[in-house]
Design an enzyme around this catalytic site. Structure first.
Site, PDB file in Angstrom:
ATOM      1  N   HIS A   1       0.684  -1.304  -0.095  1.00 49.72           N
ATOM      2  CA  HIS A   1      -0.040  -0.048  -0.161  1.00 49.72           C
ATOM      3  C   HIS A   1       0.759   1.296   0.023  1.00 49.72           C
ATOM      4  CE1 HIS A   1      -3.489  -2.492   0.925  1.00 49.72           C
ATOM      5  NE2 HIS A   1      -2.874  -2.855   1.888  1.00 49.72           N
TER       6      HIS A   1
HETATM    7  O1  RIB Z   1      -4.683   0.634   4.796  1.00 51.56           O
HETATM    8  C1  RIB Z   1      -3.515   0.375   4.724  1.00 51.56           C
HETATM    9  C2  RIB Z   1      -2.801   1.500   5.264  1.00 51.56           C
HETATM   10  O2  RIB Z   1      -2.949   0.976   6.870  1.00 51.56           O
HETATM   11  C3  RIB Z   1      -1.235   1.322   5.291  1.00 51.56           C
HETATM   12  O3  RIB Z   1      -0.782   2.561   5.451  1.00 51.56           O
HETATM   13  C4  RIB Z   1      -0.617   0.387   6.353  1.00 51.56           C
HETATM   14  O4  RIB Z   1       0.574   0.569   6.844  1.00 51.56           O
HETATM   15  C5  RIB Z   1      -1.760   0.708   7.413  1.00 51.56           C
HETATM   16  O5  RIB Z   1      -0.950   1.951   7.890  1.00 51.56           O
END
Ligand code: RIB
Ligand code: CA
Length: 311
Positions: free
Chosen positions: A240
């Site tokens: 992500h």
């Molecule tokens: O939904 C994914 C996000 O939430 C990413 O940044 C992961 O590290 C968590 O913080």
């Protein structure tokens, strides 16, 4: 060519650590500072994780600052079930010995943003609490930030609730402040980050590289495969947070549309939802968020492998 000044804000969990590796390797950017925020795990742990990941990448030149220990209004709800108790999959890595910075994130961010004369690009990888605090404490800050590239939100779906993504759900009030600001925003929500995956072959290829960073990556990322298998993405794991970072160096990998986006901060069922007007014939008056929907996954995963092997 002059480098893009960037500031990174992170709740350093496993995918954040890979995003930081990517940031350390951006040839067209200069990291002006990294701030820790509570999210995946407590702020004290995210602070140490950022420092220790920088140490692993031999980037002790980069200063790391303490940030918010809890969301603006809600109590802190971590994501330890995904990132482990320490945030890095409970993998123990060598500790940085660099003296701790004592200034708070929001104060340094304001100073650096003014020094960069409005060219600073802020990349957020966690809840938007620190940015919200900075905007509240320094009302003129928004004119010194060129744009915010955020991993957060989801036009469709959610991973914290059926309609909310973790970073926005963790601090919807902080997110609301940022989305209501007049700063140009680029939102990397689940719509694109669930397409930004690497697969089992990629993970094994990195493991074979055998470096300290590759071994850390393998141990930290491998357990997440079970999490993604449970959501129907067998053999894949999503990077992500690497999305907004790679956008700085390789924007051509991504595509999106300018939309109006607001955050739900009161709904019992919809708390933390990023409401986007893309599919609606009713459009918000304020449409200043580039919402990213697609990524070239093959080139993305190849870049992730190249980066981790180069640390
Ligand atoms: O939904 C994914 C996000 O939430 C990413 O940044 C992961 O590290 C968590 O913080
Ligand atoms: Ca994160």
């Amino acid at each position: 060519m002059s480098k893009v000044p960037i500031w990174i804000d992170s709740d350093c969990g496993v995918d954040d650590s890979v995003a930081l590796f990517a940031a350390f390797k951006l040839e067209n950017a200069e990291i002006k500072g990294i701030s820790a925020v509570a999210g995946n795990v407590e702020e004290e742990k995210t602070f140490l994780n950022i420092r220790n990941i920088a140490h692993m990448a031999k980037r002790n030149d980069i200063k790391v600052y303490h940030g918010a220990e809890k969301p603006l209004i809600l109590p802190l709800e971590t994501a330890k079930h995904v990132h482990g108790e320490n945030g890095l999959g409970d993998i123990i890595i060598e500790e940085s010995q660099v003296p701790h910075e004592t200034e708070k994130a929001w104060d340094v961010l304001y100073r650096v943003a003014k020094e960069c004369n409005g060219e600073l690009v802020v990349i957020t990888l966690g809840p938007l609490t620190n940015i919200a605090i900075a905007l509240g404490k320094y009302p003129d800050l928004e004119k010194y930030i060129k744009k915010i590239l955020m991993m957060g939100g989801a036009v469709i779906g959610g991973n914290a609730t059926p309609c909310a993504e973790f970073n926005v759900f963790a601090d919807p009030h902080g997110a609301e402040v940022v989305f209501k600001s007049n700063i140009e925003k680029v939102m990397f929500g689940l719509d694109v980050t669930l397409k930004a995956y690497i697969d089992l072959d990629d993970i094994e290829e990195i493991k074979e590289h055998g470096s300290v960073a590759a071994n850390y990556f393998y141990q930290a990322v491998k357990p997440s495969l079970k999490f993604y298998e449970d959501i129907g993405m067998e053999g894949k794991t999503c990077m992500h947070d690497t999305c907004p970072v790679l956008y700085v160096g390789y924007p051509e990998l991504f595509s999106g549309e300018v939309c109006g986006v607001y955050v739900e901060t009161e709904g019992k069922v919809t708390m933390g939802k990023t409401v986007c007007d893309r599919e609606s014939n009713f459009k918000f008056d304020k449409r200043d968020t580039l919402v990213i929907f697609d990524v070239d996954q093959q080139k993305f995963s190849a870049k992730v492998k190249e980066i981790v092997k180069s640390i």
